[in-house]
Design an enzyme around this catalytic site. Structure first.
Site, PDB file in Angstrom:
ATOM      1  N   ASP A   1     -32.771  20.587 144.896  1.00 41.30           N
ATOM      2  CA  ASP A   1     -32.487  19.354 145.626  1.00 41.30           C
ATOM      3  C   ASP A   1     -32.029  18.312 144.620  1.00 41.30           C
ATOM      4  O   ASP A   1     -32.758  17.982 143.678  1.00 41.30           O
ATOM      5  CB  ASP A   1     -33.756  18.893 146.345  1.00 41.30           C
ATOM      6  CG  ASP A   1     -33.545  17.673 147.229  1.00 41.30           C
ATOM      7  OD1 ASP A   1     -32.530  16.976 147.046  1.00 41.30           O
ATOM      8  OD2 ASP A   1     -34.406  17.419 148.091  1.00 41.30           O
ATOM      9  N   VAL A   2     -30.815  17.761 144.802  1.00 39.84           N
ATOM     10  CA  VAL A   2     -30.279  16.827 143.817  1.00 39.84           C
ATOM     11  C   VAL A   2     -31.061  15.523 143.755  1.00 39.84           C
ATOM     12  O   VAL A   2     -30.913  14.767 142.783  1.00 39.84           O
ATOM     13  CB  VAL A   2     -28.790  16.523 144.083  1.00 39.84           C
ATOM     14  CG1 VAL A   2     -27.947  17.769 143.905  1.00 39.84           C
ATOM     15  CG2 VAL A   2     -28.577  15.895 145.450  1.00 39.84           C
TER      16      VAL A   2
ATOM     17  N   ASN B   1     -20.870  17.319 144.707  1.00 44.87           N
ATOM     18  CA  ASN B   1     -20.377  17.371 146.083  1.00 44.87           C
ATOM     19  C   ASN B   1     -21.464  17.145 147.128  1.00 44.87           C
ATOM     20  O   ASN B   1     -21.158  16.754 148.258  1.00 44.87           O
ATOM     21  CB  ASN B   1     -19.719  18.739 146.323  1.00 44.87           C
ATOM     22  CG  ASN B   1     -19.483  19.030 147.780  1.00 44.87           C
ATOM     23  OD1 ASN B   1     -18.617  18.443 148.426  1.00 44.87           O
ATOM     24  ND2 ASN B   1     -20.302  19.935 148.329  1.00 44.87           N
TER      25      ASN B   1
ATOM     26  N   TYR C   1     -23.901   5.752 154.822  1.00 47.03           N
ATOM     27  CA  TYR C   1     -22.875   6.615 154.232  1.00 47.03           C
ATOM     28  C   TYR C   1     -21.864   5.778 153.460  1.00 47.03           C
ATOM     29  O   TYR C   1     -21.501   6.109 152.325  1.00 47.03           O
ATOM     30  CB  TYR C   1     -22.183   7.419 155.325  1.00 47.03           C
ATOM     31  CG  TYR C   1     -21.200   8.435 154.797  1.00 47.03           C
ATOM     32  CD1 TYR C   1     -21.648   9.630 154.237  1.00 47.03           C
ATOM     33  CD2 TYR C   1     -19.825   8.204 154.861  1.00 47.03           C
ATOM     34  CE1 TYR C   1     -20.747  10.559 153.742  1.00 47.03           C
ATOM     35  CE2 TYR C   1     -18.925   9.133 154.368  1.00 47.03           C
ATOM     36  CZ  TYR C   1     -19.386  10.312 153.816  1.00 47.03           C
ATOM     37  OH  TYR C   1     -18.495  11.236 153.330  1.00 47.03           O
TER      38      TYR C   1
ATOM     39  N   LYS D   1     -21.200   5.978 149.408  1.00 48.06           N
ATOM     40  CA  LYS D   1     -19.928   6.419 148.852  1.00 48.06           C
ATOM     41  C   LYS D   1     -19.264   5.320 148.027  1.00 48.06           C
ATOM     42  O   LYS D   1     -18.591   5.600 147.028  1.00 48.06           O
ATOM     43  CB  LYS D   1     -19.006   6.895 149.976  1.00 48.06           C
ATOM     44  CG  LYS D   1     -19.437   8.232 150.584  1.00 48.06           C
ATOM     45  CD  LYS D   1     -19.546   9.327 149.535  1.00 48.06           C
ATOM     46  CE  LYS D   1     -19.880  10.675 150.137  1.00 48.06           C
ATOM     47  NZ  LYS D   1     -19.952  11.765 149.128  1.00 48.06           N
TER      48      LYS D   1
ATOM     49  N   THR E   1     -16.098  20.171 158.319  1.00 49.24           N
ATOM     50  CA  THR E   1     -17.368  20.700 157.826  1.00 49.24           C
ATOM     51  C   THR E   1     -18.456  20.464 158.865  1.00 49.24           C
ATOM     52  O   THR E   1     -18.231  19.838 159.897  1.00 49.24           O
ATOM     53  CB  THR E   1     -17.779  20.008 156.512  1.00 49.24           C
ATOM     54  OG1 THR E   1     -18.002  18.609 156.778  1.00 49.24           O
ATOM     55  CG2 THR E   1     -16.694  20.150 155.445  1.00 49.24           C
TER      56      THR E   1
END
Length: 304
Positions: free
Chosen positions: A68-69, A95, A159, A163, A194
């Site tokens: 898990d990042v 990513n 989000y 970003k 996706t």
């Protein structure tokens, strides 16, 4: 899109490339393209079964680690294990990402924070974990960002914030490590086919927002096409890559986007909410579906 055959002319031949969020979607497609161009590919993600399935389809030397990042300790141990067992990476693709949608006031604070933690903090953790390898190899780090970094959208505050954050982080990282021979690139993407986009289209609030975007901005691009462009950027050690190419224009005119979005939202949001009330979507994307309790137990696993 036809597969790219292995080529001894590719600068990726024999290099170790790490891709986060690689169990499926864009990460898996990039891993496949990297492998087809001759790289040894390591997949990182939170879904071991999907990681194993993806790794089994790659033509070249491949390994996968469950990590898990957002857990810097787990990610650091995975990086050390990869270095020992697989080789020193010279390509890292940050990513991994998730999203959520809905009115900010109604968004669960834990969900909002999880999006920012995964997309922004997770990207920084990835860079931190693999920086010694990139220094040793004078390597390349690709940060996946979004059109959301250029022009924010209502109902997607976490989000967009995350970003915009990864874009700013990547610019700072780019300047900080340039003298060490490390290249850092930023990928600006529009809608890509996706799990995240398919999840979003199940919710009226996000489905309608996309439908009210200008035609070029609402188009969804095949994941293989996007992956091919990004892997070519990796080969070229590009500072920026835009998919689709017209996003360069959005970059140039980014100062004009917020007032335009606000003007359209002021007109359209009341009409849309009268038709169907806006509700929180919860986490969107495969990376957000796991049980948080299970996430807390995640440990880096060696390749199978």
């Amino acid at each position: 899109m036809p597969s790219v055959p292995p080529s001894r002319t590719s600068p990726l031949v024999g290099r170790v490339a790490v891709v986060t969020g690689a169990a499926r979607g864009l990460g898996a497609a990039m891993a496949r393209d990297l492998s087809e161009r001759g790289a040894d590919v390591v997949l990182l993600g939170r879904q071991p079964e999907a990681l194993a399935e993806t790794a089994a389809t790659l033509p070249g030397r491949t390994g996968w680690w469950e990590a898990d990042v957002t857990d810097v300790g787990v990610l650091g141990r995975a990086a050390a294990d990869i270095r020992t067992r697989f080789g020193v990476p010279s390509v890292v693709v940050a990513n991994a990402g998730i999203a959520e949608g809905g009115p900010f006031q109604e968004t669960d604070p834990a969900t909002w924070s999880r999006v920012v933690e995964t997309n922004l903090i997770g990207s920084a953790n990835t860079a931190r974990a693999f920086l010694p390898d990139l220094v040793a190899t004078r390597g390349y780090h690709l940060q996946v960002a979004s059109l959301a970094a250029l022009g924010a959208s209502p109902m997607m505050s976490a989000y967009c914030a995350s970003k915009a954050g990864v874009e700013s982080f990547a610019h700072a990282f780019q300047a900080e490590v340039a003298h060490q021979g490390i290249a850092v690139g930023i990928a600006y993407l529009n809608w890509t086919d996706t799990d995240m986009i398919r999840d979003a289209d199940q919710h009226a609030v996000l489905r309608e927002l996309r439908r009210h975007m200008p035609p070029p901005a609402r188009k969804v691009y095949p994941v293989e096409q996007v992956a091919e462009r990004l892997v070519t950027a990796v080969e070229r050690r590009s500072r920026a890559v835009y998919v689709p190419g017209w996003l360069r224009l959005a970059q140039i005119g980014r100062a004009t986007l917020p007032p335009i979005v606000t003007r359209i939202s002021r007109r359209e949001l009341p009409r849309l909410s009268a038709r169907e009330p806006f509700r929180e979507t919860g986490l969107l994307g495969a990376g957000g579906r796991d049980d948080p309790a299970e996430t807390a137990r995640t440990r880096a696993r060696p390749p199978h």
